[in-house]
Every structure is written in C-alpha cells, then in structure tokens.
Design a protein around this motif. Structure first.
Motif, PDB file in Angstrom:
ATOM      1  N   VAL A  73       0.969  -1.039   0.145  1.00 48.45           N
ATOM      2  CA  VAL A  73      -0.101   0.001  -0.111  1.00 48.45           C
ATOM      3  C   VAL A  73       0.947   1.045  -0.046  1.00 48.45           C
ATOM      4  CG1 VAL A  73      -1.843   0.963   1.113  1.00 48.45           C
ATOM      5  CG2 VAL A  73      -1.653  -1.284   1.406  1.00 48.45           C
TER       6      VAL A  73
ATOM      7  N   SER B   7      -2.612   0.538  -4.131  1.00 52.55           N
ATOM      8  CA  SER B   7      -2.293  -0.977  -3.560  1.00 52.55           C
ATOM      9  C   SER B   7      -1.886  -1.917  -4.710  1.00 52.55           C
ATOM     10  CB  SER B   7      -3.407  -1.542  -2.765  1.00 52.55           C
ATOM     11  OG  SER B   7      -3.828  -0.495  -1.896  1.00 52.55           O
TER      12      SER B   7
ATOM     13  N   LEU C 165      -6.845  -4.641  -1.167  1.00 51.89           N
ATOM     14  CA  LEU C 165      -6.228  -3.723  -2.290  1.00 51.89           C
ATOM     15  C   LEU C 165      -7.417  -2.419  -2.215  1.00 51.89           C
ATOM     16  CD1 LEU C 165      -5.006  -5.397  -5.249  1.00 51.89           C
ATOM     17  CD2 LEU C 165      -3.890  -5.091  -3.092  1.00 51.89           C
TER      18      LEU C 165
ATOM     19  N   SER D  64      -5.845  -3.716   5.584  1.00 53.23           N
ATOM     20  CA  SER D  64      -5.174  -2.307   5.138  1.00 53.23           C
ATOM     21  C   SER D  64      -5.784  -1.311   6.289  1.00 53.23           C
ATOM     22  CB  SER D  64      -4.939  -1.919   3.832  1.00 53.23           C
ATOM     23  OG  SER D  64      -4.492  -2.926   3.075  1.00 53.23           O
TER      24      SER D  64
END
Length: 411
Positions: free
Chosen positions: A356, A366, A375, A408
């Motif tokens: 990322v 990403s 992502l 993330s």
C-alpha cells in the motif's frame, strides 16, 4: 485459549458503548447518519475481517472497499499500526492525541493488551499504558515506545518477542528489559527490533533465520545488539527479516547519496536484496544504486521496499507470488527493481502479500494479493500493478498493513 467472537463492550469508552451495541447488532460499519460525528473524517480499514481487525463493529468476512473504524476520528489518531499472523488473523492499533493506545481484532494471545484473551471488533483501550510516542504490531504481539524512551510489549511470547526475560504470554504491557534511549520500534512475525539514539539496533524473539542479526540462530527473550551495524536512522521489520537505513534519510530538500540499505534474516525469496537467496545472520548490503539516496524503507512479510530519489520513486524486491512487487510480473526479485508508474510516494507499507502506498496527490494505491479485498478497489482480483484504493479522502497521512495479514489501514 479460545478466540471469542463476541464484542467485549466493557473495553470501549462509555460514550461509545451504546453505539457499538446497536451497530454490532445491525452489522453497520459507521456511526448513524444523524450522529454529531457522522461527517467527521475517520480512520479507514479494508480487507479481511474474520478477527474483527477492521474495527467497524462487525464480523463481516471481508470488505473490498474502505469502512470506518468505529469511534475513532482522524483528528484524534496520531499513529496507526497493524499486526497479523495469517490471512484471516489480525489486529489494529491506534495511538491517540492523549498518548493512550486503542486496539481491536484478534486477541487469542493478549495482543490487544486489555487484560483478556477475547477478540473485539471495535476499539478499546490498552490498559496500564500512557505517555506513548510510537506503536508497532507483530504477528500476535504489540509494542509501544514510551516518552521516557523505554519499550513495553504485550501478546504472544513463545519465542521471547516481548523481551521481558520470559517466554510467557502477557495480555497487559510488560517492560522490555535492559533497553533505553530508544527512538524507533518495529515488529516482525515473532520478533521485535528497536533503534537507539546512538544509531545501534537491538533485537529479540525468534531467530531461526538470523532475524536478530547477532550471528546466531538462537532465539532470545531479552534484547541483544545487532552485529556490525551503526549509524542507523530508520528500521523496518518483515515476517522474518529486517531492513535498516544507514546514514541520514534523503528527501527533496536534502538529497544525499551517503546512505545505504542493510538487511538481515530470512532470504529464501530474495527479500534481503543482496542478489542471493541465502539467509543472513548479520547485516548485508542490499544491492543497487540509490540515486539521490533513500528517504524511507518498509517491509511486507517476504518483500521489501525503499522510497528513493528526490522524486520519491519506489523500488521493491523479494517475494512476488501475488504481484506484491508491483512491476507487472510475479517473478521474485533478488535485487531492487523500480515500481513503474509510481512517483511522489509519501508513505509505503507492506502486508502479507500486498503493498500500500500514499502518493502526493492524496490517493492511496495498492497492489498484490487481493483475495480478501485488501487492495480496497472493490474487487477480489489480484493485481501485479498499482490500483486505486482511496480517492475520496483528502489529508491522508498515515498507512499501515500487517506483515502477516491481509488488511489495510489509512488515516
């Protein structure tokens, strides 16, 4: 120990308790539209959520686009970190403006630091912890750097990764023994590292692949100095390898070619970047010419990254099974290669098999594995080149991904 999938609302700040209860019951990911805080910018998360690691008050398997971490506004979050020890496992950490730490997600080994081993899908406070200046997440353990330049740790300790002289797990923070004057911390899957103000690096925990850098393969439950390494200004930890920047970081206002990237530990997929796949028990030089110098370093599980040049370009190396190097291939790279089309890199973070990056245009990009939506582009398709994760947010200045997990964070 049992990993409970029941929200433990007693951890939450009282003002949020009712909201958490309602949101968990309804499966919502953010505060109601009518809430006074509904329009405030919030800490965002996406990807796998089987352990509640997205912190949105649900156990939804995964999110392919960003969701809001419950109850934390962007303004009160100073730093973020992520941990995880597998595709469906993970936990999040947030350092707040009052210098306390909130945590959420998997807690089987006490990695949330709340005195329990119950997993939680919304943030709650790490106990007995104040005056924190930095945080880091490992596989199933966590670290905090305190204002007095000492380090505390909590969670899994089977290899001594808490550094307190034992191999006993702790669900509350414990002091890392014999370590002071620390200015930076990082956590691997089952090991920990710290940078002292004198430019030396210290490591503890799992060491079968030389990740402690002391020339042995003996795991240690107290900190030992990494051999033949001084003048360090930045550190990063992958699953079982480490990266150090030696010399002052470069940047647009102070370009320098006087720094070097050093690596050590596991190297089966080339993550050390020394043109080999031989694990190293003491630091070696990463190959390549760093034109303009290096400003930042980062590590995923088995891949590594460096931000270079005055243009803030990105180079990557190591495992590339899912395209996490970002060069349009799935070929492993045993020396650094450029990530095409990526310039103006402000921040970069690595996950288990994804990467990322925050660019200067306030977009988050990403690439790599996307089986859990990590992502953030609305699909579960892997990508060997960068895709856009976030565009609507402005002022993003923090990123995190777990070296062993598939989610993330951005703030």
């Amino acid at each position: 120990m049992t990993n409970s999938r029941t929200a433990h609302r007693g951890r939450l700040r009282p003002a949020l308790a009712a909201a958490v209860a309602a949101l968990t019951a309804l499966g919502l990911a953010a505060l109601p539209a009518g809430s006074a805080h509904a329009q405030e910018k919030r800490l965002k998360a996406w990807g796998n959520n089987r352990s509640g690691q997205l912190g949105d008050g649900t156990w939804t398997d995964f999110r392919t686009t960003s969701t809001s971490v419950l109850g934390l506004t962007s303004a009160e979050v100073v730093k973020i970190a992520a941990g995880g020890a597998g595709p469906t496992n993970g936990h999040g950490l947030a350092l707040l403006t009052d210098r306390t730490v909130q945590s959420w997600g998997a807690n089987t080994f006490g990695q949330l630091g709340d005195g329990s081993v119950f997993s939680h899908n919304a943030p709650g406070q790490v106990v007995n912890l104040s005056n924190v200046t930095d945080i880091a997440g490992g596989g199933a353990h966590s670290l905090a750097l305190l204002a007095d330049q000492t380090v505390v740790a909590w969670g899994h300790n089977n290899y001594g990764q808490l550094g307190n002289g034992t191999n006993t797990d702790s669900s509350v923070p414990v002091r890392v023994e014999g370590l002071n004057k620390v200015i930076a911390i990082a956590a691997g899957l089952n090991h920990s590292i710290a940078l002292r103000e004198d430019g030396t690096v210290w490591a503890w925990g799992y060491n079968i692949n030389g990740q402690l850098g002391d020339g042995t393969s003996a795991s240690r439950n107290v900190a030992f100095q990494v051999s033949n390494l001084t003048g360090v200004t930045r550190i990063a930890a992958g699953c079982n390898h480490n990266i150090a920047l030696v010399g002052p970081p470069s940047g647009p206002s102070k370009p320098t070619s006087g720094n070097a990237v050093k690596t050590w530990g596991y190297n089966a997929t080339g993550q050390l970047g020394d043109n080999s796949t031989i694990s190293r028990y003491t630091p070696v030089d990463t190959q390549g010419i760093w034109l303009g110098g290096v400003s930042q370093i980062a590590a995923g599980c088995n891949h590594s990254m460096a931000v270079t040049d005055s243009d803030n370009k990105l180079k990557a190396w190591g495992q590339n099974t899912s395209g996490q190097i970002g060069d349009g291939t799935t070929d492993y790279r045993i020396t650094p290669v450029p990530v095409p089309g990526i310039t103006g890199v402000q921040l970069v973070a690595g996950g288990r098999e994804h990467t990322v990056a925050l660019l200067g245009d306030n977009t988050v990009r990403s690439w790599g594995n996307n089986g859990s939506g990590q992502l953030g582009n609305g699909t579960t398709d892997n990508s060997t080149t960068p895709v856009t994760s976030l565009t609507a947010l402005t002022g993003v200045d923090k990123l995190a991904a777990p070296v062993g997990g598939d989610f993330s964070l951005a703030n």
